[in-house]
Design an enzyme around this catalytic site. Structure first.
Site, short mmCIF file in Angstrom:
data_model
loop_
_atom_site.label_atom_id
_atom_site.label_comp_id
_atom_site.label_asym_id
_atom_site.label_seq_id
_atom_site.Cartn_x
_atom_site.Cartn_y
_atom_site.Cartn_z
N HIS A 180 0.79 -1.24 0.00
CA HIS A 180 0.00 0.00 0.00
C HIS A 180 0.82 1.28 0.00
CE1 HIS A 180 1.05 0.07 4.27
NE2 HIS A 180 0.68 1.33 4.27
C1 UD1 Z 1 -1.79 5.91 5.64
C2 UD1 Z 1 -0.50 6.36 6.35
C3 UD1 Z 1 0.49 5.19 6.35
C4 UD1 Z 1 -0.14 3.94 6.93
C5 UD1 Z 1 -1.42 3.63 6.19
C6 UD1 Z 1 -2.09 2.40 6.74
C7 UD1 Z 1 0.06 8.75 6.00
C8 UD1 Z 1 0.97 9.69 5.32
N1 UD1 Z 1 0.16 7.45 5.62
O1 UD1 Z 1 -1.47 5.61 4.31
O2 UD1 Z 1 1.60 5.54 7.15
O3 UD1 Z 1 0.78 2.85 6.77
O4 UD1 Z 1 -2.30 4.76 6.31
O5 UD1 Z 1 -3.09 1.95 5.87
O6 UD1 Z 1 -0.70 9.15 6.86
N2 UD1 Z 1 -8.30 5.37 0.55
C9 UD1 Z 1 -9.56 4.88 0.41
N3 UD1 Z 1 -10.30 4.64 1.54
C10 UD1 Z 1 -9.83 4.90 2.78
C11 UD1 Z 1 -8.54 5.43 2.92
C12 UD1 Z 1 -7.78 5.65 1.79
O7 UD1 Z 1 -10.04 4.63 -0.69
O8 UD1 Z 1 -10.56 4.65 3.77
C13 UD1 Z 1 -7.46 5.57 -0.66
C14 UD1 Z 1 -7.66 6.91 -1.32
O9 UD1 Z 1 -7.45 6.72 -2.68
C15 UD1 Z 1 -6.52 7.71 -0.73
C16 UD1 Z 1 -5.42 6.67 -0.62
O10 UD1 Z 1 -6.09 5.47 -0.28
O11 UD1 Z 1 -6.16 8.80 -1.51
C17 UD1 Z 1 -4.37 6.99 0.40
O12 UD1 Z 1 -4.97 7.16 1.68
P1 UD1 Z 1 -4.17 7.97 2.84
O13 UD1 Z 1 -4.98 7.98 4.08
O14 UD1 Z 1 -3.70 9.28 2.30
O15 UD1 Z 1 -2.86 7.13 3.04
P2 UD1 Z 1 -2.60 5.56 3.20
O16 UD1 Z 1 -1.97 5.06 1.96
O17 UD1 Z 1 -3.80 4.83 3.70
#
Ligand code: UD1
Length: 346
Positions: A201
């Site tokens: 991820h």
């Molecule tokens: C975040 C944390 C990471 C952690 C991870 C656990 C930061 C910078 N990163 O990364 O350290 O390891 O969580 O999972 O805070 N999305 C969804 N649904 C959700 C959440 C996210 O569809 O409920 C998708 C969206 O496209 C979003 C992308 O995932 O833009 C990234 O989500 P984000 O919360 O920015 O970071 P993670 O990759 O989840």
């Protein structure tokens, strides 16, 4: 004294679980706010209810944005909520945008901040998490470290005076919940016995076409089946880049914490880029292969229980599935959360 935890992502719910329980056991008032950084049921609600954590005081429903906008929106919403609740101590967890946002708001209000899982370093400033954890450690008032290595990192940065080694809260949870990790029946899942369990991820693996394509090719070259529990970020990027995994890879929805560990215990090994999953594999004695150039959990590299594969092209050659090796116990005794609560309430 009012204790308030701030969480926002799936791994932070996992870290909150033993702390929540330790506050309840101590009879000390403690509540939490969920920033809503994660909002899909598979990443948020399902994990929370499985771990027996009641609903938050408030869910800020921030959702996905660029780093700056996400951090800023969390700060703005917390600014208001914290003024209403007036906590005397705020607990922050790990290294996400929710962690740094909460820390910045709290310290500027003069509220004591305790950082749980402090002192980890990948020494890779290209990772957003590294920037978040370095800044959080320097701003916080009390640093609860999971390991000796984390303590040493903080001493080198002049932060030893506010650091305490209590052990790892995720290790507490593994010990508490181990009876819930049920092995799966491979044949019922359409699998041969020798399969791998995987999660991918991280931005550095998903957000560039070339990198993600090389991971897809590397999995196709593996001579066994892989069950890949796909974070929504991975699914979104596969779609954007019009990439798909080969037939030996079963792409599935994320599962709850105990189900993931049940799957991992049934597999010949784990392939991941998650920090928490590397550590859980080590604690449970499951060989791990990590698709990253470095790890902040360097203890897991002992006797090659965890093997780093910086270039996905090398995955087949370096795949780690061997188990007959000694393994130490670097993550504490299962009482990290109790020690944290005792320290904070003393
Ligand atoms: C975040 C944390 C990471 C952690 C991870 C656990 C930061 C910078 N990163 O990364 O350290 O390891 O969580 O999972 O805070 N999305 C969804 N649904 C959700 C959440 C996210 O569809 O409920 C998708 C969206 O496209 C979003 C992308 O995932 O833009 C990234 O989500 P984000 O919360 O920015 O970071 P993670 O990759 O989840």
């Amino acid at each position: 004294m009012t204790f308030l935890s701030i969480i926002g992502t799936r791994p932070q719910i996992v870290k909150l679980a033993p702390i929540y329980e330790a506050f309840v056991d101590a009879g000390v008032s403690h509540s939490y706010i969920d920033t809503g950084q994660h909002y899909d049921a598979a990443l948020a609600n399902n994990v929370q209810s499985e771990l027996g954590i009641p609903d938050p005081l408030k869910n800020l429903k921030i959702g996905s944005h660029s780093h700056a906008v996400q951090t800023a929106k969390i700060m703005e919403a917390l600014d208001f909520e914290i003024d209403q609740i007036k906590p005397t101590t705020i607990l922050v967890y790990g290294d996400t945008n929710s962690t740094i946002a909460a820390t910045l708001v709290a310290v500027k209000k003069g509220i004591r901040v305790a950082h749980i899982e402090a002192g980890l370093r990948s020494f890779n400033r290209a990772m957003p998490e590294e920037l978040n954890r370095v800044a959080t450690d320097h701003l916080s008032d009390i640093l609860f470290c999971p390991t000796v290595n984390a303590m040493e990192n903080l001493e080198k940065e002049g932060l030893g005076g506010k650091s305490v080694n209590v052990g790892d809260v995720m290790c507490d949870l593994l010990i508490r919940d181990s009876a819930k990790f049920k092995k799966i029946d491979a044949s019922q899942e359409g699998l041969q016995d020798n399969f791998l369990v995987s999660t991918i991820h991280r931005a550095e693996n998903t957000d560039s076409y070339d990198r993600l394509r090389s991971i897809v090719s590397a999995y196709a070259a593996l001579p066994m089946q892989v069950v890949l529990f796909a974070h929504p970020r991975l699914k979104a990027k596969l779609k954007d880049f019009e990439l798909s995994f080969s037939e030996n890879v079963q792409v599935r929805e994320p599962v709850t914490h105990s189900d993931l560990l049940g799957w991992a215990l049934s597999a010949m090994g784990v392939v991941t880029d998650s920090g928490g999953f590397q550590k859980e594999a080590f604690i449970l004695g499951i060989p791990c292969t990590t698709i990253r150039t470095e790890t902040e959990w360097i203890e897991t590299l002992e006797n090659d229980w965890n093997v780093l594969v910086p270039n996905p092209h090398d995955l087949r050659e370096k795949l780690n599935t061997s188990r007959n090796r000694p393994r130490s116990v670097p993550f504490g005794d299962g009482f990290a959360a109790k020690k944290i609560v005792s320290y904070l309430t003393a």
